[in-house]
Design an enzyme around this catalytic site. Structure first.
Site, short mmCIF file in Angstrom:
data_model
loop_
_atom_site.label_atom_id
_atom_site.label_comp_id
_atom_site.label_asym_id
_atom_site.label_seq_id
_atom_site.Cartn_x
_atom_site.Cartn_y
_atom_site.Cartn_z
N THR A 287 0.85 -1.19 0.00
CA THR A 287 0.00 0.00 0.00
C THR A 287 0.88 1.24 0.00
OG1 THR A 287 -1.76 -1.15 1.15
CG2 THR A 287 -1.82 1.23 1.24
N PHE A 289 1.07 5.19 0.84
CA PHE A 289 0.41 6.20 1.67
C PHE A 289 0.96 7.59 1.33
CE2 PHE A 289 0.15 2.32 4.11
CZ PHE A 289 -1.11 2.37 4.71
#
Ligand code: PEP
Ligand code: MN
Length: 679
Positions: A287, A289
């Protein structure tokens, strides 16, 4: 069989283990020594602005030496490469807080909001990033939703918001993209986090005890193969708001027939035991961010960086290709391009584009300048350290092609690059890119009848845009100041009845909304060219701006004023030369004809000329108009009045209806001889 080791094998084993222990201690000592030297390098670099932070040549030679020594000592190359990568990553992390001159002091506490609770991947990644980028303390504050995090940031309860923007398996996180663009946030850093789920339950719970598994729906989907293979079909999948929340709920309810999919850290934090690891369908689940702030933050351009952009293309053919080729021609790598529909304009899209490089470097500046020409709107969301591919130069061979020296020679001897000039759309008309556009109308809107008459005569003379001031910046406070809102309404009506788009001046920030609602183009007058607060606000709009040159502004100052609008995002700017103050008094101002070719060389923006305010006298307007056309202007803005003798302002310079037709006729051959299309 006995489990005890036979005595004769113990001695060599212990000896080997002692060697391992000693080697480990040495390894740690050596690493500490290396990192201390790395810190010293950062200190030297900090005091010298022009030493590059990341020196790809130096890192390549470090890698060469390392791999050569590894080969000599019989260590496998992939392993040696992996080890070095980790060490170099850590070295860069150590250097960053030393080099980041803007870092907060160690005693300060920075408040970072994220969505979720402690133990969530967001919290883990936020803690990791903050430890990398600052020596200040960090307070992590969890919220239930993304909008709540952003609200707290905007309300001043947070210094930063830390939100996930994309996942390697699930793609883009739309809600976060929407917040970034709607709430005008700045991106100040990024981090990536490898999502590594475990299956966890209260201590003592066995796989066969489970009746349900709870987690975020994405995590449940990502582990489906494992769950099926474990014959967990009988086990209910329970969607939970987040992975760490699922773990915490088991601890809170002491539920012994359920498990959670969560991070190992969350399992430990909430007192769970891990039943299984490595359970995701795919190994690489990462992921990305973003660290968001309300205001942009300066970052060191010497650190390998990324720049994020939000842009809206113009409607001209090939705009997307033009935008992309601006980057490819500049050898700038695009790391992300994504589109999002514009809610109020069906089939129009906003693009999120990430490029490698810092906006303060000449290469990126040049590419952005080119890319702007394909856009109606471009907002730079931020330049920040690139944390997705910091080792790019170690992975790739140098690109083939001519050496920089050859390229420079070619650039110097070859023909100059043709400047691409932008076209700015104004309602159903346009200015720039090979056309010649006339804007005409009275100085001020004086009455409904006056502007309706003016619109008719402007249209019948073949001019495609109508002008008329509703807010007048008069030199004397006792002169007619314009009809204000009433004038805007008459002007809009005149435009609608004649089918002409309208341009009118805006003089204060408070009036912007009203002018936007009634006009197709907003004019900034000569007296406001230095009104930077006004220019900044106009930069946020999605409306074309006609920027007039200040009476005593240099061309550089004029361009910088335009830059204020462009930097705010609005790329639809037309420049207007309208005469400057000199010692000469026989004209109202001195028309600086040379500004036209000078501006056209310096910028891609269309350039038009206002001969009316330069001349101050109708007799001189037409000769100056012809000179401007011959000098290469993209159009003119002239004052014309149905009954000049009745004009409430600038009556001596207003053309009569016949004059306008005469001017158009005289311009035609000049415009044609320059190969321009008459609009
Ligand atoms: C105008 O165009 O009406 C005007 C006031 O022009 P300037 O700002 O160039 O004086
Ligand atoms: Mn005027």
């Amino acid at each position: 069989m006995s489990l005890e080791t036979p005595p004769e094998t113990t001695a060599p084993l212990e000896a080997a283990r002692a060697t391992i222990d000693q080697a480990d201690r040495e390894l740690i000592r050596l690493l500490a020594r290396r990192f201390e030297a790395v810190r010293q390098v950062a200190q030297v670099k900090q005091s010298s602005a022009d030493l590059t932070v990341l020196d790809p040549g130096r890192e390549l030679s470090v890698q060469d030496n390392w791999l050569r020594d590894a080969e000599t000592l019989g260590l496998p190359a992939p392993f040696a490469r992996r080890m070095l990568k980790e060490i170099l990553n850590q070295s860069r992390r150590l250097q960053e807080p030393i080099l980041g001159s803007g870092d907060a002091p160690a005693e300060q506490t920075l408040r970072v909001g994220y969505q979720g609770i402690l133990g969530s991947y967001s919290a883990l990644s936020a803690a990791h990033l903050m430890a990398t980028r600052t020596q200040a303390k960090t307070e992590l504050i969890g919220f239930s939703t993304f909008p709540q995090v952003v609200e707290a940031l905007q309300g001043g309860a947070l210094d930063y918001a830390f939100l996930p923007v994309e996942n390697s398996l699930m793609g883009s996180i739309l809600d976060v993209n929407r917040l970034i663009c709607d709430q005008a946030l700045s991106i100040v850093d990024e981090d990536t986090w490898v999502v590594d789920h475990v299956l966890a339950a209260l201590p003592g719970v066995q796989l066969e005890d489970l009746r349900s598994i709870r987690s975020h729906p994405a995590a449940l989907a990502q582990c489906e193969t494992f769950l099926r293979e474990m014959e967990m079909d009988r086990v209910e999948r329970m969607p939970w708001f987040d992975t760490a929340g699922a773990a915490r709920s088991l601890a809170e309810t002491q539920c012994r027939d359920a498990a959670a999919l969560c991070s190992e850290e969350a399992a430990t934090r909430y007192g769970l035991e891990v039943l299984a690891r490595d359970i995701a369908d795919r190994e690489r689940n990462v992921t990305r961010f973003l660290l968001l702030a309300q205001e942009p933050e300066a970052s060191d351009p010497r650190v390998p960086s990324k720049t994020s952009l939000l842009l809206r293309l113009n409607h001209h053919e090939g705009s997307l290709v033009r935008m992309l080729s601006a980057f490819s021609e500049g050898h700038i790598n695009l790391t992300r391009i994504e589109s999002r529909p514009l809610l109020d304009s069906p089939w129009e899209y906003l693009f999120f584009v990430d490029i490698e490089g810092h906006q303060a470097t000449p290469e990126v500046k040049k590419a952005l300048q080119k890319a702007r020409q394909a856009c109606n709107h471009m907002r730079i969301l931020g330049s920040y350290p690139c944390r997705t591919r910091p080792d790019k130069h170690l992975e790739e061979a140098p690109p083939p092609g001519p050496s920089p020296v050859i390229e420079q020679v070619q650039a110097a001897s070859g023909p100059p690059e043709p400047a691409r000039h932008a076209r700015v759309q104004v309602g159903n008309a346009s200015i720039g890119e090979g056309t010649f556009t006339l804007i005409a109308g009275p100085c001020a809107v004086e009455s409904r009848d006056q502007i309706l008459d003016a619109a008719r005569l402007v249209r019948s003379a073949g001019c495609p845009i109508l002008r008329g001031g509703a807010f007048k910046p008069r030199s004397s406070p006792y002169d007619f100041q314009g009809l204000g809102l009433e004038g805007l309404r008459y002007l809009q009506e005149a435009g609608q009845l004649s089918g002409l788009p309208v341009v009118t001046e805006v003089i204060t920030i408070e009036d912007i909304a009203a002018v936007v609602a009634h006009a197709d183009m907003l004019q900034v007058g000569a007296r406001n060219m230095h009104n930077f607060a006004l220019l900044r606000e106009l930069g946020k709009l999605d409306k074309p701006i006609l920027l007039k040159r200040g009476m005593s502004a240099t061309i550089k100052e004029f361009l910088m004023a335009a830059e204020y609008i462009l930097a705010g995002g609005n790329q639809q700017v037309v420049l207007c030369e309208r005469g400057i103050r000199t010692f000469e008094t026989s004209t109202r101002s001195t028309l600086d004809v040379s500004a036209v070719p000078v501006l056209k060389r310096a910028t891609h923006l269309p350039v038009i000329v206002d001969p009316s305010h330069a001349a101050g006298n109708r007799e001189l307007v037409i000769p100056l108009a012809l000179a401007a056309a011959a000098a290469g202007a993209d159009g003119l803005i002239v004052e014309v009045h149905p009954r000049p003798e009745e004009a409430l302002c600038d009556k001596t310079q207003a053309l009569r209806p016949d004059d306008l037709e005469g001017m158009v006729a005289s311009l035609r051959p000049i415009v044609a001889s320059l190969g321009r299309r008459w609009l």
